[in-house]
Scaffold this motif. Structure first.
Motif, PDB file in Angstrom:
ATOM      1  N   MET A   1       0.846  -1.193   0.000  1.00 23.17           N
ATOM      2  CA  MET A   1       0.000   0.000   0.000  1.00 23.17           C
ATOM      3  C   MET A   1       0.881   1.243   0.000  1.00 23.17           C
ATOM      4  O   MET A   1       1.932   1.290   0.644  1.00 23.17           O
ATOM      5  N   LEU A   2       0.460   2.264  -0.736  1.00 27.37           N
ATOM      6  CA  LEU A   2       1.218   3.502  -0.804  1.00 27.37           C
ATOM      7  C   LEU A   2       1.157   4.251   0.520  1.00 27.37           C
ATOM      8  O   LEU A   2       0.218   4.116   1.290  1.00 27.37           O
ATOM      9  N   ASP A   3       2.205   5.073   0.780  1.00 24.29           N
ATOM     10  CA  ASP A   3       2.185   5.917   1.972  1.00 24.29           C
ATOM     11  C   ASP A   3       1.141   7.020   1.844  1.00 24.29           C
ATOM     12  O   ASP A   3       0.547   7.452   2.830  1.00 24.29           O
ATOM     13  N   SER A   4       0.935   7.507   0.626  1.00 20.83           N
ATOM     14  CA  SER A   4      -0.083   8.520   0.370  1.00 20.83           C
ATOM     15  C   SER A   4      -0.536   8.389  -1.072  1.00 20.83           C
ATOM     16  O   SER A   4       0.161   7.811  -1.908  1.00 20.83           O
ATOM     17  N   ASP A   5      -1.699   8.930  -1.362  1.00 19.35           N
ATOM     18  CA  ASP A   5      -2.282   8.833  -2.696  1.00 19.35           C
ATOM     19  C   ASP A   5      -3.120  10.075  -2.933  1.00 19.35           C
ATOM     20  O   ASP A   5      -4.272  10.146  -2.504  1.00 19.35           O
ATOM     21  N   ASP A  24     -11.750   4.734  -2.452  1.00 14.93           N
ATOM     22  CA  ASP A  24     -10.516   5.489  -2.568  1.00 14.93           C
ATOM     23  C   ASP A  24     -10.765   6.686  -3.482  1.00 14.93           C
ATOM     24  O   ASP A  24     -11.894   6.898  -3.945  1.00 14.93           O
ATOM     25  N   TYR A  44      -7.972  12.728  -2.668  1.00 15.99           N
ATOM     26  CA  TYR A  44      -6.954  11.967  -1.929  1.00 15.99           C
ATOM     27  C   TYR A  44      -7.574  10.729  -1.293  1.00 15.99           C
ATOM     28  O   TYR A  44      -8.754  10.711  -0.941  1.00 15.99           O
ATOM     29  N   THR A  45      -6.755   9.708  -1.169  1.00 15.46           N
ATOM     30  CA  THR A  45      -7.163   8.486  -0.485  1.00 15.46           C
ATOM     31  C   THR A  45      -6.866   8.637   0.997  1.00 15.46           C
ATOM     32  O   THR A  45      -5.773   9.045   1.379  1.00 15.46           O
ATOM     33  N   THR A  50      -4.154   3.484   2.681  1.00 12.26           N
ATOM     34  CA  THR A  50      -2.709   3.634   2.544  1.00 12.26           C
ATOM     35  C   THR A  50      -2.002   2.820   3.630  1.00 12.26           C
ATOM     36  O   THR A  50      -2.638   2.165   4.465  1.00 12.26           O
ATOM     37  N   SER A  51      -0.691   2.898   3.639  1.00 13.99           N
ATOM     38  CA  SER A  51       0.086   2.166   4.648  1.00 13.99           C
ATOM     39  C   SER A  51      -0.143   2.700   6.054  1.00 13.99           C
ATOM     40  O   SER A  51       0.287   2.077   7.036  1.00 13.99           O
ATOM     41  N   ARG A  52      -0.854   3.818   6.182  1.00 13.25           N
ATOM     42  CA  ARG A  52      -1.164   4.399   7.495  1.00 13.25           C
ATOM     43  C   ARG A  52      -2.485   3.878   8.053  1.00 13.25           C
ATOM     44  O   ARG A  52      -3.001   4.413   9.033  1.00 13.25           O
ATOM     45  N   ARG A 168      -7.048  -5.633   0.363  1.00 15.32           N
ATOM     46  CA  ARG A 168      -6.749  -4.820   1.547  1.00 15.32           C
ATOM     47  C   ARG A 168      -6.706  -5.668   2.811  1.00 15.32           C
ATOM     48  O   ARG A 168      -7.435  -6.659   2.926  1.00 15.32           O
TER      49      ARG A 168
END
Length: 257
Positions: A1-5, A24, A44-45, A50-52, A168
């Protein structure tokens, strides 16, 4: 998963998009395409996608995330769908100077009833695990997210989202659920929101009944209400042309800001 999107496209007055649970930023692709020629569009996602995902705990966290995304932008129109709408109402009440307009999509302002909390809890409390989202859980949410017409006539569209959900970790949904299940009732405070407001809701929404949107409209002075036929919760994709027309008319009516 991305850190941010984050997708930031176009120039002009800013329109910011915040999505709902299990979704998303791509749920707003039709609206980005319709507005980016005249506006700066930012979708934004949220943390859950995300990875958070393990850090999401309150709507105030989500308000802070939104304000981080728009750092350097004085005022913007905020489009919030479902939990994005819960967040948008919080932001409108706590930071009214930042908003030029508010668009509430497939959302509500009142709190969940004890019966609703029990029902969601039975489904979502067991999701506090790193195991992938199960096929059974994904199928249970299909009629929550999509209307009957979309399920019957566009099954591949539904399957595309189900594939995303299955990729996910379950805990991403659990954290998202914990951010909204015990949210405060804001229905009685809506009159404090004085910015222009547009409410868009599908008539066949299986996640949040349209009566919840009608209750918001009754308490938001001067708000515009668009009922969308043949659409469930994911109205931005199920009936994009209707949403795009309403949204473009709304932002054109208040621009520039």
């Amino acid at each position: 998963m991305l850190d941010s999107d984050v997708l930031d496209r176009g120039d002009g007055p800013a329109v910011v998009f915040s999505h709902g649970t299990l979704l998303d930023r791509t749920m707003f692709d039709p609206q980005i395409a319709a507005l980016a020629g005249a506006y700066r569009t930012i979708a934004y996602t949220s943390r859950a996608g995300t990875s958070r995902y393990g850090t999401e705990r309150s709507l105030d966290d989500l308000v802070a995330d939104c304000l981080d995304v728009v750092h350097g932008i004085d005022r913007f129109v905020l489009v919030g769908m479902s939990v994005g709408g819960f967040m948008a109402i919080e932001l409108a009440l706590k930071h009214p100077d930042r908003l030029a307009g508010l668009v509430l999509v497939s959302t509500m302002a009142d709190a969940y009833t004890p019966e609703e909390r029990k029902r969601f809890g039975a489904l979502l409390e067991p999701m506090d695990t790193e195991e992938p989202i199960s096929a059974e859980f994904a199928e249970a949410f299909v009629p929550v997210i999509f209307g009957p017409r979309t399920i019957a006539e566009n099954p591949e569209h539904v399957r595309r989202w189900v594939r995303k959900w299955r990729a996910r970790p379950s805990r991403s949904v659990w954290g998202e659920y914990r951010s909204w299940i015990d949210r405060e009732d804001r229905l009685g405070q809506l009159a404090e929101i004085t910015v222009p407001t547009l409410i868009i809701h599908g008539e066949d929404d299986g996640g949040i009944p349209i009566a919840r949107a009608e209750a918001m409209h009754a308490r938001l002075p001067g708000s515009e209400f668009v009922r969308v036929a043949d659409s469930g919760h994911l109205v931005t994709e199920e009936q994009p042309e209707v949403v795009n027309r309403a949204l473009r008319r709304f932002v054109d009516g208040i621009a520039p800001w």
